[in-house]
Design a protein around this motif. Structure first.
Motif, mmCIF file in Angstrom:
data_model
loop_
_atom_site.group_PDB
_atom_site.id
_atom_site.type_symbol
_atom_site.label_atom_id
_atom_site.label_comp_id
_atom_site.label_asym_id
_atom_site.label_seq_id
_atom_site.Cartn_x
_atom_site.Cartn_y
_atom_site.Cartn_z
ATOM 1 N N TRP A 294 0.798 -1.225 0.000
ATOM 2 C CA TRP A 294 0.000 0.000 0.000
ATOM 3 C C TRP A 294 0.832 1.278 0.000
ATOM 4 C CZ3 TRP A 294 -3.474 -1.401 4.854
ATOM 5 C CH2 TRP A 294 -3.968 -2.706 4.697
ATOM 6 N N ASP B 85 7.720 5.730 10.306
ATOM 7 C CA ASP B 85 6.764 4.746 9.800
ATOM 8 C C ASP B 85 5.349 5.162 10.173
ATOM 9 O OD1 ASP B 85 7.652 2.262 8.401
ATOM 10 O OD2 ASP B 85 9.142 2.295 10.006
ATOM 11 N N GLY B 86 4.386 4.470 9.586
ATOM 12 C CA GLY B 86 3.002 4.803 9.905
ATOM 13 C C GLY B 86 2.735 4.684 11.394
ATOM 14 N N ALA B 87 3.266 3.638 11.989
ATOM 15 C CA ALA B 87 3.024 3.408 13.416
ATOM 16 C C ALA B 87 3.553 4.577 14.249
ATOM 17 C CB ALA B 87 3.690 2.106 13.854
ATOM 18 N N TYR C 6 -7.147 -0.047 12.811
ATOM 19 C CA TYR C 6 -5.729 -0.437 12.786
ATOM 20 C C TYR C 6 -4.897 0.819 12.576
ATOM 21 C CZ TYR C 6 -1.249 -2.462 11.633
ATOM 22 O OH TYR C 6 0.093 -2.769 11.620
ATOM 23 N N HIS C 7 -3.989 1.075 13.504
ATOM 24 C CA HIS C 7 -3.167 2.276 13.395
ATOM 25 C C HIS C 7 -1.675 1.973 13.523
ATOM 26 C CE1 HIS C 7 -6.712 4.837 13.370
ATOM 27 N NE2 HIS C 7 -7.190 4.140 14.381
ATOM 28 N N GLY C 8 -1.287 0.700 13.460
ATOM 29 C CA GLY C 8 0.126 0.365 13.556
ATOM 30 C C GLY C 8 0.383 -0.550 14.738
ATOM 31 N N GLU D 92 -9.361 6.549 10.700
ATOM 32 C CA GLU D 92 -8.813 6.395 9.354
ATOM 33 C C GLU D 92 -9.854 7.010 8.411
ATOM 34 O OE1 GLU D 92 -7.313 2.160 8.600
ATOM 35 O OE2 GLU D 92 -8.261 1.982 10.539
ATOM 36 N N ASP E 213 -5.653 9.487 10.610
ATOM 37 C CA ASP E 213 -4.574 8.580 10.219
ATOM 38 C C ASP E 213 -4.716 8.305 8.715
ATOM 39 O OD1 ASP E 213 -2.947 6.472 9.627
ATOM 40 O OD2 ASP E 213 -3.662 5.162 11.228
ATOM 41 N N VAL F 259 -2.288 7.257 6.845
ATOM 42 C CA VAL F 259 -1.126 6.447 6.459
ATOM 43 C C VAL F 259 -1.453 5.598 5.229
ATOM 44 C CG1 VAL F 259 0.338 4.519 7.216
ATOM 45 C CG2 VAL F 259 -0.072 6.460 8.744
ATOM 46 N N ALA F 260 -2.638 5.001 5.209
ATOM 47 C CA ALA F 260 -2.998 4.141 4.069
ATOM 48 C C ALA F 260 -3.714 4.909 2.959
ATOM 49 C CB ALA F 260 -3.876 2.979 4.547
ATOM 50 N N LYS G 181 3.739 5.634 4.523
ATOM 51 C CA LYS G 181 3.622 4.853 3.286
ATOM 52 C C LYS G 181 3.910 5.626 1.999
ATOM 53 C CE LYS G 181 0.496 1.250 5.030
ATOM 54 N NZ LYS G 181 1.267 0.019 4.906
HETATM 55 C C1 LIG Z 1 -4.128 3.269 8.649
HETATM 56 C C2 LIG Z 1 -2.770 2.773 9.037
HETATM 57 N N1 LIG Z 1 -2.123 3.374 10.031
HETATM 58 C C3 LIG Z 1 -0.901 2.984 10.407
HETATM 59 C C4 LIG Z 1 -0.281 1.937 9.781
HETATM 60 C C5 LIG Z 1 1.093 1.502 10.219
HETATM 61 O O1 LIG Z 1 2.032 1.847 9.256
HETATM 62 P P1 LIG Z 1 3.483 1.174 9.250
HETATM 63 O O2 LIG Z 1 3.278 -0.237 8.801
HETATM 64 O O3 LIG Z 1 4.251 1.980 8.275
HETATM 65 O O4 LIG Z 1 4.004 1.261 10.622
HETATM 66 C C6 LIG Z 1 -0.918 1.280 8.737
HETATM 67 C C7 LIG Z 1 -0.272 0.145 8.076
HETATM 68 O O5 LIG Z 1 -0.847 -0.557 7.283
HETATM 69 C C8 LIG Z 1 -2.207 1.704 8.346
HETATM 70 O O6 LIG Z 1 -2.888 1.087 7.376
#
Ligand SMILES: Cc1ncc(COP(=O)(O)O)c(C=O)c1O
Length: 455
Positions: free
Chosen positions: A58, A116-118, A152-154, A224, A258, A260-261, A287
């Motif tokens: 992604w 990173d996303g997390a 899901y946020h990491g 999200e 969030d 990230v995705a 991402k």
């Molecule tokens: C909405 C969302 N937030 C956070 C993350 C975490 O990102 P990372 O895998 O780069 O730590 C993800 C990963 O898929 C995600 O989909």
């Protein structure tokens, strides 16, 4: 003498612990080892080509080995690969922050880098918590967070605390802080047992109620925007996000978006919040930030939040958080090039046309007997496979239906990764139309054949 390929396979089995991977099963199969890539194709050690149907988890935006991104990377390497952002700055980190603020929703002015996303979300959680202790009228009771079911946020512990995916998160419960949970907008399996549109987005009403009741202890709502990705590409009804913004604003609760995705063009807009004219208090990016090249993340926020952290060092308002590679110059330089290409190179404008082509394939796939639901937002799609369409009964998890469909697709040269029995399609934004159609065709055939096999 083992061949180089046999050696790599052996060392992979012996030494590499793969994320989110049942290792015993993995080790029993021949691993797919990617050697190189070009455009939307990945190539394995034998030179077999695979369409990168999930954008290398992604994150890929423009395909692989993109001239402008490669050039930005090598230019930056010629200057410096890394210097710290702790107490000093770097040219690419400054330029990228400036550009991000220009393209972010209006009112977002500050950029905190991580990797990173997390970490992007973890940073937002920590800043939100600290903000309420030192804002002009401190409210130290505001220590809690509200998130959605299936969120899901990491994978850091703060993110897992606001997450809600049982099979990933339940085990860690003793380590987590408690979080308020509102029912997510999973219309196919409505947590409130309602149907659209008669429901009038009652799940948003539940969230509003929780925010009202707990406003004095809520630091922030985490969401999200538009698509709950890892939950199974759950698309929220239009209007949902805006209601979340309205209620958080009305009750003085911060909103963490969030993206990230969903950020960087995935949904057809640069940021998903734009669809509903929402300006969050935090915008979490990772991402696609570097076009899928390098680990870099950013937590963007407002002057209101930032100014609560100002003061003399001894006042103790500093945000004590950082990472060695925060704002890595290579990542920032590539991110700048990626953003440039995305916003001025026509990539973003071409998303609706590609989304339309994907929709045609999805409409056809939706007619297959084991397809329960098909969800799409821009170039994000989730195909939910079910044992019984009329009752929406899921397949027993041990049947690994999603994995079987993806294995069949891989044999046909399309690389996908499911979320349980939800097949994810999330190709690079620049994917050529015939390749997009090819993904649809391979999936249609694979799902149809599996359906026939299961009777
Ligand atoms: C909405 C969302 N937030 C956070 C993350 C975490 O990102 P990372 O895998 O780069 O730590 C993800 C990963 O898929 C995600 O989909």
């Amino acid at each position: 003498m083992p061949t180089p390929r046999e050696l790599l396979e052996h060392w992979d089995r012996e030494h590499v612990w793969h994320p989110f991977t049942p290792m015993e099963e993995y080790a029993a199969e021949q691993p797919l080892i990617i050697k190189c890539a070009d455009g939307c194709f990945l190539y394995d050690l034998d030179g077999n080509a695979y369409i990168d149907g999930v954008s290398s988890l992604w994150c890929n935006v423009h395909g692989h080995r993109v001239a402008e991104l490669d050039g930005a990377l090598t230019d930056q390497v010629d200057r410096i690969a890394h210097s710290t952002l702790l107490g000093i700055s770097s040219v690419p980190a400054i330029e990228l922050a400036r550009r991000l603020v220009e393209v972010a929703p209006r009112g977002i002015t500050r950029v905190f880098y991580s990797d990173d996303g997390a970490t992007a979300v973890e940073v937002a959680l920590k800043i939100a918590f600290q903000f309420w202790r030192q804002c002009p009228r401190p409210q130290p009771r505001k220590t809690r967070f509200l998130s959605l079911t299936e969120a899901y946020h990491g994978d850091t512990l703060g993110d897992v605390s606001v997450g809600d995916i049982g099979r990933f998160h339940a085990l860690f419960k003793p380590l987590l802080f408690p979080t308020l949970r509102a029912p997510g907008p999973y219309c196919y399996r409505c947590p409130l047992g309602l149907e659209r549109p008669a429901c009038q987005i009652a799940c948003a009403g539940e969230l509003e109620k929780l925010v009202r009741e707990h406003a004095d202890e809520l630091a922030a709502v985490v969401i999200e925007p538009r698509v709950q990705a890892a939950a199974g590409m759950i698309t929220a009804p239009p209007g949902y996000l805006r209601r979340v913004r309205e209620v958080t604003r009305a009750h003085n609760v911060l909103l963490i978006a969030d993206e990230v995705a969903v950020g960087f063009g995935r949904t057809g807009r640069l940021f998903a919040c734009e669809h509903e004219d929402v300006v969050p208090d935090f915008l979490c990016l990772a991402k696609g930030l570097t076009g899928g090249y390098l680990p870099l993340a950013a937590t963007l926020t407002t002057d209101r939040v930032y100014s609560a952290f100002l003061g003399k060092a001894e006042e103790g308002r500093t945000f004590f958080h950082g990472h060695t590679y925060s704002g890595n110059p290579l990542g920032c330089a590539v991110a700048l090039a990626s953003l440039e290409k995305l916003t001025t190179g026509g990539v973003l404008n071409a998303v609706p046309q590609r989304a339309e082509v994907l929709k045609k394939s999805l409409d056809r796939i939706a007619t297959l007997p084991i397809v329960g639901d098909v969800r799409q937002e821009g170039l994000i799609a989730g195909i939910e496979l079910v044992r019984d369409r009329s009752t929406r009964e899921a397949f027993p998890p041990s049947w690994r239906i999603g994995a079987r469909v993806c294995r069949a697709a891989r044999a046909q040269g399309v690389l996908l990764r499911p979320l349980r029995d939800i097949i994810v399609v999330m190709p690079p934004l620049t994917i050529e139309l015939p390749l997009l159609e090819r993904i649809g065709e391979v999936l249609y055939n694979g799902i149809r054949e599996l359906g026939n096999e299961l009777g």
